[in-house]
Design a protein around this motif. Structure first.
Motif, PDB file in Angstrom:
ATOM      1  N   GLU A  57      -0.246  12.203   0.984  1.00  0.00           N
ATOM      2  CA  GLU A  57       0.580  11.127   1.549  1.00  0.00           C
ATOM      3  C   GLU A  57      -0.114   9.776   1.481  1.00  0.00           C
ATOM      4  OE1 GLU A  57      -0.711  13.461   4.027  1.00  0.00           O
ATOM      5  OE2 GLU A  57       0.562  14.894   2.973  1.00  0.00           O
ATOM      6  N   THR A  58      -1.430   9.764   1.412  1.00  0.00           N
ATOM      7  CA  THR A  58      -2.140   8.485   1.445  1.00  0.00           C
ATOM      8  C   THR A  58      -2.921   8.215   0.163  1.00  0.00           C
ATOM      9  OG1 THR A  58      -3.942   9.555   2.607  1.00  0.00           O
ATOM     10  CG2 THR A  58      -2.350   8.384   3.952  1.00  0.00           C
ATOM     11  N   SER A  59      -2.742   9.089  -0.839  1.00  0.00           N
ATOM     12  CA  SER A  59      -3.568   8.905  -2.035  1.00  0.00           C
ATOM     13  C   SER A  59      -3.211   7.598  -2.749  1.00  0.00           C
ATOM     14  CB  SER A  59      -3.467  10.098  -2.971  1.00  0.00           C
ATOM     15  OG  SER A  59      -2.160  10.198  -3.452  1.00  0.00           O
ATOM     16  N   PHE A  89      -2.582   4.276   7.658  1.00  0.00           N
ATOM     17  CA  PHE A  89      -3.130   5.341   6.806  1.00  0.00           C
ATOM     18  C   PHE A  89      -4.619   5.579   6.998  1.00  0.00           C
ATOM     19  CE2 PHE A  89       0.326   3.286   4.234  1.00  0.00           C
ATOM     20  CZ  PHE A  89       1.302   4.224   4.550  1.00  0.00           C
ATOM     21  N   SER A 120      -8.769   9.016   5.537  1.00  0.00           N
ATOM     22  CA  SER A 120      -7.405   8.502   5.472  1.00  0.00           C
ATOM     23  C   SER A 120      -6.431   9.631   5.802  1.00  0.00           C
ATOM     24  CB  SER A 120      -7.121   7.937   4.091  1.00  0.00           C
ATOM     25  OG  SER A 120      -7.093   8.986   3.146  1.00  0.00           O
ATOM     26  N   GLY A 121      -5.205   9.245   6.115  1.00  0.00           N
ATOM     27  CA  GLY A 121      -4.178  10.242   6.427  1.00  0.00           C
ATOM     28  C   GLY A 121      -3.166   9.641   7.372  1.00  0.00           C
ATOM     29  N   LEU A 122      -2.150  10.422   7.665  1.00  0.00           N
ATOM     30  CA  LEU A 122      -1.154  10.000   8.645  1.00  0.00           C
ATOM     31  C   LEU A 122      -1.682  10.351  10.035  1.00  0.00           C
ATOM     32  CD1 LEU A 122       1.977  11.311   6.710  1.00  0.00           C
ATOM     33  CD2 LEU A 122       1.182   8.934   6.892  1.00  0.00           C
ATOM     34  N   PHE A 139      -2.116   4.788  -1.337  1.00  0.00           N
ATOM     35  CA  PHE A 139      -2.725   3.706  -0.554  1.00  0.00           C
ATOM     36  C   PHE A 139      -4.227   3.618  -0.843  1.00  0.00           C
ATOM     37  CE2 PHE A 139      -4.983   2.367   3.299  1.00  0.00           C
ATOM     38  CZ  PHE A 139      -4.409   1.128   3.528  1.00  0.00           C
ATOM     39  N   MET A 140      -4.883   4.779  -0.872  1.00  0.00           N
ATOM     40  CA  MET A 140      -6.327   4.759  -1.106  1.00  0.00           C
ATOM     41  C   MET A 140      -6.645   4.302  -2.530  1.00  0.00           C
ATOM     42  SD  MET A 140      -7.703   5.247   1.707  1.00  0.00           S
ATOM     43  CE  MET A 140      -9.398   5.236   1.157  1.00  0.00           C
ATOM     44  N   GLN A 184       4.910   0.764   0.265  1.00  0.00           N
ATOM     45  CA  GLN A 184       3.531   0.360   0.016  1.00  0.00           C
ATOM     46  C   GLN A 184       3.531  -0.631  -1.145  1.00  0.00           C
ATOM     47  OE1 GLN A 184       0.745   3.703  -0.241  1.00  0.00           O
ATOM     48  NE2 GLN A 184       2.093   4.778   1.153  1.00  0.00           N
ATOM     49  N   ALA A 211      -8.423  11.905  -0.501  1.00  0.00           N
ATOM     50  CA  ALA A 211      -7.309  11.493   0.362  1.00  0.00           C
ATOM     51  C   ALA A 211      -6.203  12.532   0.319  1.00  0.00           C
ATOM     52  CB  ALA A 211      -6.769  10.147  -0.104  1.00  0.00           C
TER      53      ALA A 211
END
Ligand SMILES: NC(=O)c1ccc[n+]([C@@H]2O[C@H](COP(=O)([O-])OP(=O)(O)OC[C@H]3O[C@@H](n4cnc5c(N)ncnc54)[C@H](O)[C@@H]3O)[C@@H](O)[C@H]2O)c1
Length: 270
Positions: free
Chosen positions: A195-197, A144, A88-90, A199-200, A267, A192
């Protein structure tokens, strides 16, 4: 005797497929780059198992896997192209090594397996099936996790190309595409970035709340194979609606609406 080859067989969906295939009395060729976990899976099964530690990115290793499978069992009936990873990530911040790793495993690995086995399957001239694992993310792009969703879209395309080519040459080798929804596994264990933690965490919570276990998922896959189905999408409710909405959005030339992101760009779940 039916012989099934399964990549990524040491964990999650692959291990579930292996257990169910064994319960049906199939002989198994199991491959994974995690040699210790692969061995543990193989030892837990009460059927004839050849466990071959293999990194699917390594073309020579996958060729050796195919040779070992044919040397041991003489034929292959079901070829599960299942190994995969999720990062995951931008999109613009995921480093190039992580992008390359996803491309090499999720696409390159599948291509290596197709290249190593399909000629042999064609030459054997007996009914057999290649079963490639994509994802809901192969139909519905997810923010993401661009490397994941992009590679799973590729598997949808490669599978249809493969099926068309096999039909064009009059081969009896068939193709199926698995698009799992949430299945409890280790795939989201990767750390993650900040920035995406969030979302994950949502994804993991959804999987824990609604996901099938690999042992619930595997019999659904084998039942679909038994029925000769190309599209193996056992958790079809959310996926079907998503495909309808996405197709409608494209036909109407609307702005993309992203999975788990509401219309204000927040989100969901915040
Ligand atoms: N779990 C889900 O919710 C879900 C949803 C959609 C699609 N999928 C797909 O299902 C497949 C299986 O994933 P899972 O959820 O069981 O995850 P998992 O992480 O539990 O299992 C994946 C297995 O693949 C192996 N693997 C990874 N890279 C490899 C490589 N280079 N060579 C050999 N083996 C390798 C891992 O060691 C692991 O044993 C993947 O293709 C995944 O994208 C999973």
């Amino acid at each position: 005797m039916t012989v099934a080859v399964i990549t990524g067989a040491a964990s999650g969906i692959g291990a579930g497929l292996a257990r169910h295939a064994a319960s049906l009395g199939m002989d198994l060729v199991l491959a994974d780059w995690d040699a210790a976990a692969l061995q543990a899976t193989a030892e837990s099964l009460s059927t004839e198992v050849l466990a071959v530690p293999t990194d699917v990115r390594d073309e020579a290793a996958v060729q050796a896997l195919a040779k070992a499978a044919y040397d041991k069992f003489g034929s292959v009936d079901l070829l599960f192209n299942n190994a995969g990873v999720l990062s995951s990530g931008l999109t613009w911040e995921i480093d190039s090594a992580t992008w390359q790793r996803s491309l090499d495993i999720n696409i390159g690995g599948v291509v290596n397996v197709i290249r190593a086995f399909v000629t042999r399957l064609i030459e054997a001239d007996r009914p057999s099936r290649v079963i490639n694992t994509s994802s809901m993310g192969g139909f519905l792009p997810s923010p993401f996790m661009a490397p994941y969703t992009a590679t799973k879209f590729a598997i949808v395309a490669i599978s249809e190309a493969l099926a068309g080519e096999l039909a064009a040459i009059g081969s009896g080798v068939r193709v199926s595409l698995i698009a799992p929804g949430a299945v409890k596994s280790a795939i989201m264990d990767e750390q993650a970035p900040a920035e995406t933690s969030e979302f994950m965490t949502l994804m993991r919570d959804m999987t824990q709340a609604n996901g099938l276990t690999p042992d619930e998922f595997a019999p659904l896959v084998f039942a679909a194979i038994e029925r000769g189905e190309y599209w193996i999408m056992p958790q079809s409710e959310a996926l079907d609606q998503g495909i309808r909405d996405r197709t409608e959005m494209i036909l109407k030339r609307e702005q993309p609406k992203s999975f788990l992101v509401d219309s204000d760009g927040e989100q969901d779940g915040r």
